[in-house]
Design a protein around this motif. Structure first.
Motif: not given
Length: 113
Positions: A25-26, A29-30, A33-36, A38
């Motif tokens: 997930n990380d 995110s790169k 537009a998201t993150n681990d 979420w």
């Protein structure tokens, strides 16, 4: 309709093969537009496996079939059916030729979903 089968039917061996590339997930995110947190809280997914471009389902299916044969302790020539399932865009008619060319399985029929 209630029909009896001429021979017993069952799944007697299974195998699996995962692509080596792990995408977390990380990593996602790169590039979006998201993150681990979420992703994890909404889906439970922490990582996924991605294939390299040009890799087909049959290239993962071949090692999975070999694992199933090994787990069952049989040779491909003893198979009656190879059932292939995938959620990839691989056409349904393609898995059998790949499996047939990898193993001597002359009696097999193919079925894919």
């Amino acid at each position: 309709m209630n029909r009896r089968l001429a021979a017993p039917v069952g799944i007697t061996g299974t195998g699996e093969c995962f692509p080596p590339r792990v995408v977390t997930n990380d990593d996602l995110s790169k590039i979006m537009a998201t993150n681990d947190e979420w992703i994890r809280t909404r889906t439970g997914i922490r990582e996924r496996r991605w294939v390299e471009p040009g890799t087909g389902a049959s290239q993962l299916g071949a090692p999975a079939l070999q694992m199933a044969l090994d787990n069952r302790g049989i040779m491909a020539s003893e198979l009656d059916l190879i059932l292939v399932t995938t959620v990839t865009p691989t056409p349904c008619s393609r898995p059998r030729p790949a499996a047939s060319s990898t193993w001597w399985a002359p009696r097999t029929r193919s079925a894919s979903t």
